[in-house]
Design a protein around this motif. Structure first.
Motif, short mmCIF file in Angstrom:
data_model
loop_
_atom_site.label_atom_id
_atom_site.label_comp_id
_atom_site.label_asym_id
_atom_site.label_seq_id
_atom_site.Cartn_x
_atom_site.Cartn_y
_atom_site.Cartn_z
N PRO A 8 33.27 29.88 29.95
CA PRO A 8 32.10 30.76 29.90
C PRO A 8 31.33 30.89 31.21
O PRO A 8 30.61 31.87 31.40
N ASP A 9 31.47 29.94 32.12
CA ASP A 9 30.71 29.97 33.36
C ASP A 9 31.51 30.52 34.55
O ASP A 9 31.04 30.48 35.69
N SER A 10 32.71 31.00 34.31
CA SER A 10 33.53 31.52 35.41
C SER A 10 32.98 32.85 35.91
O SER A 10 32.24 33.54 35.18
N PRO A 11 33.31 33.26 37.14
CA PRO A 11 32.80 34.53 37.69
C PRO A 11 33.24 35.73 36.86
O PRO A 11 34.32 35.72 36.27
N ILE A 12 32.40 36.75 36.83
CA ILE A 12 32.73 37.97 36.11
C ILE A 12 33.92 38.66 36.76
O ILE A 12 34.02 38.75 37.98
#
Length: 344
Positions: free
Chosen positions: A316-320
């Motif tokens: 969930p915290d990975s780059p868009i």
């Protein structure tokens, strides 16, 4: 509902504190356990409603080993474009042991809101969305609930989520330039509703291409991305602009409507008007003459969309990630070949 005034996401601990019960009691109420007396159940439910708490059913499914689910919401499931995209999504999700819940907003903002709410209630792990509007406000409730969204085909302005689409400006520009290179100066455009990102971008591509023709004037009619809208827009354009020699239509269903209008007016394709559409549908080669189209990689778009969403669910915290796929122009007989200098 999401509690807009709360500075943090409401948790089961907040509900328990407000109701004056344990978190275990709150969990039993949420899961409809028959071991909770009616007074406690009412207290807990009242606290849930007042705080705007929404149980994370997706997390519950993961913990309990139940089937993991993804919501897929399309703007118009009757459009063959979306059914082809769906096949790619379904293939990837099934291989990853995810079930698919399908919704259809029918190009209606109210229905879209209702479907999104249903997905939240069902506890989906994520949502693949082809949006009805071009504003991010419609989707804030889902984002605030912590459910990842993957925008497919249509990418609303200022919606900071993973997305996959085509280069709509380039696709429409190249199709228009092809008609210009065939010698056409008076090229009409049948576009879609400008509240939809793809419609707005394809119109821009058409306009950019026309800049190559000195003193050119855009000739545009907007439809509704449906066959009836394409028919009416084409009737309006051809009635008001009898000098049009070529037409670019911004989606597949409107192309069918354009064909209906052209045949009704007894205009010959490509002798009297050249025609280019979007999407290489199975029927494109069966038309007389066969249809020139901008071909989109729909199945691959679906598979990549599903992969991106599952990546987001697990990280969930990975780059868009914003993926743009290339199209290609499939040239057939409907655009003809005038071969004259467009600047003479």
């Amino acid at each position: 509902m999401i509690n807009k005034e709360s500075p943090h996401k409401i948790t089961v601990h907040d509900v328990a504190k407000k109701a004056g019960v344990s978190t275990a009691t709150v969990s039993r109420v949420i899961n409809n356990s028959d071991t909770v007396n009616n007074d406690l159940r009412i207290r807990v439910q009242t606290a849930i409603n007042e705080l705007g708490y929404r149980p994370n059913r997706a997390a519950y499914h993961l913990r309990s080993g139940k089937v993991k689910r993804v919501g897929v919401l399309f703007a118009d499931i009757r459009n063959p474009f979306f059914t082809s995209v769906l096949a790619g999504i379904e293939n990837y999700l099934h291989q990853a042991d995810y079930a698919l819940i399908l919704g259809n907003s029918d190009e209606n903002q109210k229905i879209e809101r209702m479907q999104l709410q249903a997905f939240l209630d069902e506890g989906v792990a994520g949502i693949i969305l082809s949006s009805v509007v071009n504003s991010s406000e419609q989707y804030q409730q889902v984002i605030e609930a912590g459910i990842p969204i993957l925008a497919i085909d249509r990418v609303p302005d200022n919606l900071k989520v993973d997305s996959i689409s085509i280069n709509n400006i380039k696709a429409a520009k190249e199709a228009t330039e092809h008609l210009i290179n065939l010698g056409h100066k008076d090229i009409g455009f049948i576009g879609g509703p400008e509240r939809i990102s793809t419609a707005k971008l394809r119109k821009l591509g058409y306009l950019e291409a026309l800049e190559k023709i000195p003193n050119s004037k855009p000739t545009i009619e907007l439809g509704d991305f449906a066959q009836a809208g394409g028919y009416q827009a084409t009737i309006n354009l051809l009635s008001a602009h009898k000098d049009i020699s070529a037409l670019l239509v911004a989606n597949n269903l409107m192309t069918l409507g354009a064909l209906e209008a052209i045949h009704e007016k007894k205009i010959l394709i490509p002798d009297q008007i050249a025609l280019v559409g979007f999407d290489d549908m199975p029927w494109a080669t069966s038309l007389q003459p066969p249809l020139t189209v901008v071909s989109q990689p729909t199945y691959d778009m679906g598979k990549i969309a599903a992969r991106l969403l599952l990546d987001r669910i697990h990280n969930p915290d990975s780059p868009i990630q914003q993926v743009t796929l290339e199209t290609h122009l499939v040239v057939r007989e409907s655009c003809g070949g005038l071969n004259r200098d467009p600047f003479q």
